[in-house]
Design a protein around this motif. Structure first.
Motif, PDB file in Angstrom:
ATOM      1  N   ILE A 137      13.187  -9.049 -11.162  1.00  0.00           N
ATOM      2  CA  ILE A 137      14.071  -7.870 -11.149  1.00  0.00           C
ATOM      3  C   ILE A 137      13.318  -6.660 -10.618  1.00  0.00           C
ATOM      4  O   ILE A 137      13.851  -5.867  -9.823  1.00  0.00           O
ATOM      5  CB  ILE A 137      14.617  -7.601 -12.565  1.00  0.00           C
ATOM      6  N   ALA A 138      12.058  -6.507 -11.050  1.00  0.00           N
ATOM      7  CA  ALA A 138      11.251  -5.377 -10.587  1.00  0.00           C
ATOM      8  C   ALA A 138      11.027  -5.445  -9.079  1.00  0.00           C
ATOM      9  O   ALA A 138      11.035  -4.416  -8.386  1.00  0.00           O
ATOM     10  CB  ALA A 138       9.909  -5.372 -11.315  1.00  0.00           C
ATOM     11  N   HIS A 139      10.864  -6.652  -8.559  1.00  0.00           N
ATOM     12  CA  HIS A 139      10.637  -6.822  -7.122  1.00  0.00           C
ATOM     13  C   HIS A 139      11.866  -6.450  -6.310  1.00  0.00           C
ATOM     14  O   HIS A 139      11.757  -6.108  -5.118  1.00  0.00           O
ATOM     15  CB  HIS A 139      10.235  -8.277  -6.845  1.00  0.00           C
ATOM     16  N   ASN A 140      13.040  -6.496  -6.938  1.00  0.00           N
ATOM     17  CA  ASN A 140      14.286  -6.153  -6.247  1.00  0.00           C
ATOM     18  C   ASN A 140      14.673  -4.687  -6.408  1.00  0.00           C
ATOM     19  O   ASN A 140      15.834  -4.319  -6.213  1.00  0.00           O
ATOM     20  CB  ASN A 140      15.416  -7.045  -6.754  1.00  0.00           C
ATOM     21  N   ASN A 141      13.698  -3.865  -6.804  1.00  0.00           N
ATOM     22  CA  ASN A 141      13.888  -2.407  -6.847  1.00  0.00           C
ATOM     23  C   ASN A 141      14.940  -1.974  -7.875  1.00  0.00           C
ATOM     24  O   ASN A 141      15.689  -1.021  -7.671  1.00  0.00           O
ATOM     25  CB  ASN A 141      14.294  -1.875  -5.468  1.00  0.00           C
ATOM     26  N   VAL A 142      14.981  -2.702  -9.000  1.00  0.00           N
ATOM     27  CA  VAL A 142      15.962  -2.380 -10.041  1.00  0.00           C
ATOM     28  C   VAL A 142      15.333  -1.590 -11.178  1.00  0.00           C
ATOM     29  O   VAL A 142      15.916  -0.620 -11.670  1.00  0.00           O
ATOM     30  CB  VAL A 142      16.606  -3.673 -10.594  1.00  0.00           C
ATOM     31  N   ILE A 143      14.147  -1.986 -11.608  1.00  0.00           N
ATOM     32  CA  ILE A 143      13.463  -1.311 -12.718  1.00  0.00           C
ATOM     33  C   ILE A 143      12.832  -0.017 -12.211  1.00  0.00           C
ATOM     34  O   ILE A 143      12.086  -0.016 -11.223  1.00  0.00           O
ATOM     35  CB  ILE A 143      12.404  -2.242 -13.336  1.00  0.00           C
ATOM     36  N   LYS A 144      13.102   1.067 -12.893  1.00  0.00           N
ATOM     37  CA  LYS A 144      12.669   2.391 -12.432  1.00  0.00           C
ATOM     38  C   LYS A 144      11.169   2.471 -12.223  1.00  0.00           C
ATOM     39  O   LYS A 144      10.690   3.080 -11.254  1.00  0.00           O
ATOM     40  CB  LYS A 144      13.120   3.447 -13.443  1.00  0.00           C
ATOM     41  N   LYS A 145      10.407   1.876 -13.132  1.00  0.00           N
ATOM     42  CA  LYS A 145       8.948   1.944 -13.073  1.00  0.00           C
ATOM     43  C   LYS A 145       8.402   1.378 -11.770  1.00  0.00           C
ATOM     44  O   LYS A 145       7.338   1.811 -11.288  1.00  0.00           O
ATOM     45  CB  LYS A 145       8.363   1.193 -14.270  1.00  0.00           C
ATOM     46  N   TYR A 146       9.122   0.405 -11.186  1.00  0.00           N
ATOM     47  CA  TYR A 146       8.642  -0.267  -9.977  1.00  0.00           C
ATOM     48  C   TYR A 146       9.500   0.028  -8.756  1.00  0.00           C
ATOM     49  O   TYR A 146       9.388  -0.670  -7.743  1.00  0.00           O
ATOM     50  CB  TYR A 146       8.577  -1.779 -10.214  1.00  0.00           C
ATOM     51  N   LYS A 147      10.352   1.028  -8.838  1.00  0.00           N
ATOM     52  CA  LYS A 147      11.104   1.443  -7.654  1.00  0.00           C
ATOM     53  C   LYS A 147      10.169   2.078  -6.638  1.00  0.00           C
ATOM     54  O   LYS A 147       9.151   2.674  -7.003  1.00  0.00           O
ATOM     55  CB  LYS A 147      12.202   2.429  -8.055  1.00  0.00           C
ATOM     56  N   LEU A 148      10.523   1.944  -5.358  1.00  0.00           N
ATOM     57  CA  LEU A 148       9.671   2.501  -4.311  1.00  0.00           C
ATOM     58  C   LEU A 148       9.539   4.015  -4.455  1.00  0.00           C
ATOM     59  O   LEU A 148       8.463   4.574  -4.201  1.00  0.00           O
ATOM     60  CB  LEU A 148      10.245   2.145  -2.931  1.00  0.00           C
ATOM     61  N   SER A 149      10.595   4.675  -4.876  1.00  0.00           N
ATOM     62  CA  SER A 149      10.548   6.133  -5.046  1.00  0.00           C
ATOM     63  C   SER A 149       9.574   6.523  -6.160  1.00  0.00           C
ATOM     64  O   SER A 149       8.835   7.510  -6.043  1.00  0.00           O
ATOM     65  CB  SER A 149      11.939   6.675  -5.354  1.00  0.00           C
ATOM     66  N   THR A 150       9.551   5.736  -7.238  1.00  0.00           N
ATOM     67  CA  THR A 150       8.631   6.020  -8.339  1.00  0.00           C
ATOM     68  C   THR A 150       7.191   5.792  -7.913  1.00  0.00           C
ATOM     69  O   THR A 150       6.296   6.589  -8.249  1.00  0.00           O
ATOM     70  CB  THR A 150       8.957   5.117  -9.547  1.00  0.00           C
ATOM     71  N   ILE A 151       6.959   4.702  -7.176  1.00  0.00           N
ATOM     72  CA  ILE A 151       5.606   4.423  -6.682  1.00  0.00           C
ATOM     73  C   ILE A 151       5.152   5.523  -5.726  1.00  0.00           C
ATOM     74  O   ILE A 151       3.987   5.951  -5.755  1.00  0.00           O
ATOM     75  CB  ILE A 151       5.572   3.048  -5.987  1.00  0.00           C
ATOM     76  N   ALA A 152       6.062   6.018  -4.894  1.00  0.00           N
ATOM     77  CA  ALA A 152       5.737   7.110  -3.973  1.00  0.00           C
ATOM     78  C   ALA A 152       5.314   8.362  -4.748  1.00  0.00           C
ATOM     79  O   ALA A 152       4.351   9.044  -4.373  1.00  0.00           O
ATOM     80  CB  ALA A 152       6.942   7.418  -3.089  1.00  0.00           C
ATOM     81  N   LEU A 153       6.019   8.685  -5.825  1.00  0.00           N
ATOM     82  CA  LEU A 153       5.664   9.836  -6.655  1.00  0.00           C
ATOM     83  C   LEU A 153       4.312   9.629  -7.338  1.00  0.00           C
ATOM     84  O   LEU A 153       3.503  10.562  -7.446  1.00  0.00           O
ATOM     85  CB  LEU A 153       6.751  10.085  -7.700  1.00  0.00           C
ATOM     86  N   ASN A 154       4.065   8.411  -7.821  1.00  0.00           N
ATOM     87  CA  ASN A 154       2.795   8.128  -8.501  1.00  0.00           C
ATOM     88  C   ASN A 154       1.610   8.279  -7.560  1.00  0.00           C
ATOM     89  O   ASN A 154       0.568   8.822  -7.938  1.00  0.00           O
ATOM     90  CB  ASN A 154       2.820   6.711  -9.080  1.00  0.00           C
ATOM     91  N   ILE A 155       1.767   7.788  -6.324  1.00  0.00           N
ATOM     92  CA  ILE A 155       0.681   7.923  -5.342  1.00  0.00           C
ATOM     93  C   ILE A 155       0.489   9.399  -4.982  1.00  0.00           C
ATOM     94  O   ILE A 155      -0.642   9.889  -4.899  1.00  0.00           O
ATOM     95  CB  ILE A 155       0.982   7.100  -4.076  1.00  0.00           C
ATOM     96  N   GLY A 156       1.589  10.089  -4.771  1.00  0.00           N
ATOM     97  CA  GLY A 156       1.509  11.497  -4.409  1.00  0.00           C
ATOM     98  C   GLY A 156       0.879  12.351  -5.482  1.00  0.00           C
ATOM     99  O   GLY A 156       0.228  13.372  -5.193  1.00  0.00           O
ATOM    100  N   GLU A 157       1.022  11.951  -6.731  1.00  0.00           N
ATOM    101  CA  GLU A 157       0.516  12.754  -7.851  1.00  0.00           C
ATOM    102  C   GLU A 157      -1.001  12.845  -7.849  1.00  0.00           C
ATOM    103  O   GLU A 157      -1.566  13.877  -8.214  1.00  0.00           O
ATOM    104  CB  GLU A 157       1.008  12.150  -9.166  1.00  0.00           C
ATOM    105  N   TYR A 158      -1.693  11.764  -7.434  1.00  0.00           N
ATOM    106  CA  TYR A 158      -3.160  11.811  -7.467  1.00  0.00           C
ATOM    107  C   TYR A 158      -3.788  11.845  -6.073  1.00  0.00           C
ATOM    108  O   TYR A 158      -5.018  11.950  -5.967  1.00  0.00           O
ATOM    109  CB  TYR A 158      -3.705  10.604  -8.258  1.00  0.00           C
ATOM    110  N   SER A 159      -2.966  11.764  -5.013  1.00  0.00           N
ATOM    111  CA  SER A 159      -3.544  11.693  -3.665  1.00  0.00           C
ATOM    112  C   SER A 159      -3.210  12.888  -2.774  1.00  0.00           C
ATOM    113  O   SER A 159      -3.891  13.112  -1.776  1.00  0.00           O
ATOM    114  CB  SER A 159      -3.077  10.413  -2.969  1.00  0.00           C
ATOM    115  N   PHE A 160      -2.165  13.636  -3.106  1.00  0.00           N
ATOM    116  CA  PHE A 160      -1.725  14.738  -2.248  1.00  0.00           C
ATOM    117  C   PHE A 160      -1.581  16.020  -3.071  1.00  0.00           C
ATOM    118  O   PHE A 160      -1.436  15.982  -4.297  1.00  0.00           O
ATOM    119  CB  PHE A 160      -0.382  14.400  -1.585  1.00  0.00           C
TER     120      PHE A 160
END
Length: 258
Positions: free
Chosen positions: A75-98
């Protein structure tokens, strides 16, 4: 590489990392459970029904946990679970990298937007700028590397304790493991009993015979092993005579012939 593909690759690595962590947690848990059940079997000599329940419960629990977790990962791989959505991952990377937390998210949204507003050149320039920066982003903060290492150590120590415990209680543990492995077989637990010799001391010479009598108090076994040896026994010169005496209403008779 597009930002979408980059984020999907990151998500695959994150999920693989989570599966790896899950495996080590389950491994440590079941080794600890195995040790606990083995030591309890050593002490309590579980009944047939109890051993079957333990086996059934362990298999059912393991199968259910693994199945549920695999469904969760799918389910997580299909972009359903918020924690593993691409938008959430983008925010997580941006928080410590940009400098701006939502920089990758904005570029991701622009890249996938169907309604183009504003300057297309500026949007493409912004997207390319983000694409160039994310190539050097450290991915370790998103992965469970430290937790995996911790659970590997925990599993190692649990396994070491299990091996030491089995070695120290080898005679009992081997029997307990055999009983647990044969959950369909009924084993009668050993019952305490007392054996008393009625014949006391017997002195016989070569060529003579004698009957030795024992009585059992409480739970009399079906048979007992009787060991006869000279009073002044010498390992290299004398031999030991072994006899089996069978239960006759709580009395055991054994004939010895020298």
């Amino acid at each position: 590489m597009t930002i979408s593909n980059y984020l999907k690759n990151i998500r695959k690595k994150v999920l693989r990392s989570k599966i790896n962590l899950f495996f080590w947690k389950i491994y440590a848990l079941f080794v600890a459970l195995f040790l606990a059940v083995l030591m309890l079997e050593n002490v309590f000599y579980f009944s047939l029904e109890t051993r079957q329940k333990i086996l059934f419960s362990t298999i059912s629990a393991a199968s259910s946990i693994i199945l549920v977790y695999l469904i969760y990962i799918l389910i997580a791989h299909n972009n359903v679970i918020k924690k593993y959505k691409l938008s959430t991952i983008a925010l997580n990377i941006g928080e410590y990298s940009f400098n701006r937390k939502d920089m990758i998210l904005n570029a991701f949204q622009l890249e996938n937007s169907k309604n183009q507003t504003g300057s297309l050149d500026l949007q493409n320039s912004f997207i390319k700028n983000v694409q160039s920066k994310i190539q050097n982003v450290d991915q370790k903060p998103l992965l469970a590397g430290d937790k995996i290492f911790l659970w590997k150590r925990i599993a190692f120590w649990i396994l070491l304790i299990t091996n030491i415990s089995v070695v120290l209680t080898w005679n009992h543990s081997v029997s307990a493991l055999y009983r647990l492995a044969h959950a369909e077989t009924k084993f009668l637990p050993p019952m305490p009993f007392n054996i008393t010799s009625q014949s006391k001391y017997i002195g016989i010479l070569g060529g003579e015979s004698a009957n030795v009598e024992f009585i059992s108090i409480k739970n009399a076994p079906d048979s007992i092993n009787v060991e006869f040896k000279p009073l002044a026994f010498q390992n290299n010169a004398d031999s030991v005579i072994l006899k089996v005496a069978y239960n006759g209403n709580g009395t055991y008779l054994s004939l010895i012939h020298i």
